[in-house]
Scaffold this motif. Structure first.
Motif, PDB file in Angstrom:
ATOM      1  N   SER A 149       0.544  -1.169   0.027  1.00  0.00           N
ATOM      2  CA  SER A 149      -0.010   0.171   0.007  1.00  0.00           C
ATOM      3  C   SER A 149       0.927   1.232   0.113  1.00  0.00           C
ATOM      4  O   SER A 149       2.161   1.107   0.302  1.00  0.00           O
ATOM      5  N   ALA A 150       0.379   2.436  -0.146  1.00  0.00           N
ATOM      6  CA  ALA A 150       0.997   3.614  -0.427  1.00  0.00           C
ATOM      7  C   ALA A 150       1.636   3.934   1.110  1.00  0.00           C
ATOM      8  O   ALA A 150       2.959   4.327   0.909  1.00  0.00           O
ATOM      9  N   SER A 151       0.868   3.746   2.089  1.00  0.00           N
ATOM     10  CA  SER A 151       1.301   4.052   3.314  1.00  0.00           C
ATOM     11  C   SER A 151       2.345   3.125   3.875  1.00  0.00           C
ATOM     12  O   SER A 151       3.406   3.525   4.364  1.00  0.00           O
ATOM     13  N   ALA A 152       2.247   1.824   3.629  1.00  0.00           N
ATOM     14  CA  ALA A 152       3.407   0.969   3.827  1.00  0.00           C
ATOM     15  C   ALA A 152       4.847   1.410   2.879  1.00  0.00           C
ATOM     16  O   ALA A 152       5.973   1.125   3.623  1.00  0.00           O
ATOM     17  N   ASP A 153       4.474   1.742   1.798  1.00  0.00           N
ATOM     18  CA  ASP A 153       5.890   2.284   1.002  1.00  0.00           C
ATOM     19  C   ASP A 153       6.382   3.335   1.469  1.00  0.00           C
ATOM     20  O   ASP A 153       7.691   3.527   1.505  1.00  0.00           O
ATOM     21  N   ALA A 154       5.389   4.387   2.051  1.00  0.00           N
ATOM     22  CA  ALA A 154       5.954   5.586   2.788  1.00  0.00           C
ATOM     23  C   ALA A 154       6.601   5.280   3.921  1.00  0.00           C
ATOM     24  O   ALA A 154       7.723   5.768   4.388  1.00  0.00           O
ATOM     25  N   VAL A 155       6.132   4.460   4.609  1.00  0.00           N
ATOM     26  CA  VAL A 155       6.868   4.028   5.949  1.00  0.00           C
ATOM     27  C   VAL A 155       8.333   3.410   5.491  1.00  0.00           C
ATOM     28  O   VAL A 155       9.495   3.839   6.251  1.00  0.00           O
ATOM     29  N   SER A 156       8.320   2.636   4.420  1.00  0.00           N
ATOM     30  CA  SER A 156       9.674   2.212   4.128  1.00  0.00           C
ATOM     31  C   SER A 156      10.645   3.191   3.600  1.00  0.00           C
ATOM     32  O   SER A 156      11.881   3.129   3.967  1.00  0.00           O
ATOM     33  N   ALA A 157       9.969   4.189   2.751  1.00  0.00           N
ATOM     34  CA  ALA A 157      10.695   5.229   2.351  1.00  0.00           C
ATOM     35  C   ALA A 157      11.333   6.044   3.563  1.00  0.00           C
ATOM     36  O   ALA A 157      12.705   6.505   3.443  1.00  0.00           O
ATOM     37  N   LEU A 158      10.564   6.202   4.383  1.00  0.00           N
ATOM     38  CA  LEU A 158      11.376   7.021   5.687  1.00  0.00           C
ATOM     39  C   LEU A 158      12.188   6.456   6.591  1.00  0.00           C
ATOM     40  O   LEU A 158      13.308   7.005   6.817  1.00  0.00           O
ATOM     41  N   GLN A 159      12.149   5.001   6.472  1.00  0.00           N
ATOM     42  CA  GLN A 159      13.121   4.227   7.064  1.00  0.00           C
ATOM     43  C   GLN A 159      14.554   4.280   6.463  1.00  0.00           C
ATOM     44  O   GLN A 159      15.429   4.429   6.922  1.00  0.00           O
ATOM     45  N   ASN A 160      14.272   4.087   5.001  1.00  0.00           N
ATOM     46  CA  ASN A 160      15.348   4.240   3.979  1.00  0.00           C
ATOM     47  C   ASN A 160      16.078   5.603   4.388  1.00  0.00           C
ATOM     48  O   ASN A 160      17.429   5.648   3.972  1.00  0.00           O
ATOM     49  N   LEU A 161      15.421   6.627   4.501  1.00  0.00           N
ATOM     50  CA  LEU A 161      15.922   7.912   4.906  1.00  0.00           C
ATOM     51  C   LEU A 161      16.666   8.235   6.319  1.00  0.00           C
ATOM     52  O   LEU A 161      17.383   9.158   6.699  1.00  0.00           O
ATOM     53  N   GLY A 162      16.453   6.926   7.021  1.00  0.00           N
ATOM     54  CA  GLY A 162      17.152   6.991   8.478  1.00  0.00           C
ATOM     55  C   GLY A 162      16.400   7.053   9.459  1.00  0.00           C
ATOM     56  O   GLY A 162      16.879   7.363  10.711  1.00  0.00           O
ATOM     57  N   PHE A 163      14.938   7.084   9.351  1.00  0.00           N
ATOM     58  CA  PHE A 163      14.050   7.520  10.687  1.00  0.00           C
ATOM     59  C   PHE A 163      13.746   5.966  11.319  1.00  0.00           C
ATOM     60  O   PHE A 163      13.632   4.872  10.310  1.00  0.00           O
ATOM     61  N   LYS A 164      13.595   6.128  12.347  1.00  0.00           N
ATOM     62  CA  LYS A 164      13.294   4.654  13.450  1.00  0.00           C
ATOM     63  C   LYS A 164      12.046   4.323  12.879  1.00  0.00           C
ATOM     64  O   LYS A 164      10.957   5.079  12.602  1.00  0.00           O
ATOM     65  N   PRO A 165      11.938   2.980  12.940  1.00  0.00           N
ATOM     66  CA  PRO A 165      10.446   2.492  12.288  1.00  0.00           C
ATOM     67  C   PRO A 165       9.315   2.798  12.987  1.00  0.00           C
ATOM     68  O   PRO A 165       8.462   3.665  12.256  1.00  0.00           O
TER      69      PRO A 165
END
Length: 198
Positions: A149-165
């Motif tokens: 989903s878009a929200s799951a992809d967005a969470v993944s994108a933020l994690q890839n930028l270094g934010f904690k899960p």
């Protein structure tokens, strides 16, 4: 023990409201978020309450939701957090934000509350990190977004930028609430990034 009040909003102040219940006015101390949820004088309202008793004082505290009251009780169980500091934290952070901060050990987020220094904020997130995962709603709901989903992809994108899960999940959940369920990935990431970085 008074657990809940349902009546008419009589008047409000900086950190309190008077609720008229059958002709009796109850003075209830509240967070700014709860005060704004009550409406205006004359409106019907319901508050979940907690009664604190000390040697020379009885203080009734009011909350817009049971979840907010539960977090207040957790907060005031931490050494150095009294009712005033507990309400200040709940004025600065919603229960979902507080849950995310504790789960992610983000003391800086908690320290945004008035009267909360770095040392106390560190103690709060350290003592409540395990309890945060057991609270309903908040991060768990955001983390459970369907894969793909878009929200799951967005969470993944933020994690890839270094934010904690937990921080990424909370930021995306708030972005989703703000933008609606049909929000696209780019918009979700843009709004969530502002929230996570702020």
């Amino acid at each position: 023990m008074i657990a809940k009040l349902t009546g008419r909003l009589d008047e409000t102040g900086a950190d309190w409201a008077v609720i008229d219940v059958g002709g009796v006015g109850y003075l209830v101390h509240c967070s700014s978020k709860t005060l704004s949820a009550l409406g205006i004088a004359g409106d019907d309202c319901t508050l979940f309450t907690d009664l604190q008793v000390s040697e020379n004082d009885l203080r009734l505290l009011g909350f817009a939701t049971g979840e907010e009251r539960d977090w207040f009780r957790l907060l005031t169980g931490v050494q150095g957090v009294g009712s005033k500091v507990g309400l200040a934290i709940l004025s600065a952070l919603s229960p979902a934000e507080l849950q995310a901060a504790c789960a992610a050990q983000d003391a800086a987020m908690v320290a945004r509350a008035q009267g909360v220094g770095p040392k106390l904020a560190g103690r709060i997130v350290n003592e409540l990190k395990d309890k945060a995962s057991g609270m309903p709603g908040g991060v768990a709901a955001a983390v459970a977004a369907p894969v793909g989903s878009a929200s799951a992809d967005a969470v993944s994108a933020l994690q890839n930028l270094g934010f904690k899960p937990a921080v990424a999940a909370s930021a995306v959940a708030h972005a989703q609430a703000e933008l609606g369920v049909d929000a696209g990935l780019n918009d979700l990431v843009r709004v969530a990034l502002k929230r996570a970085a702020g």
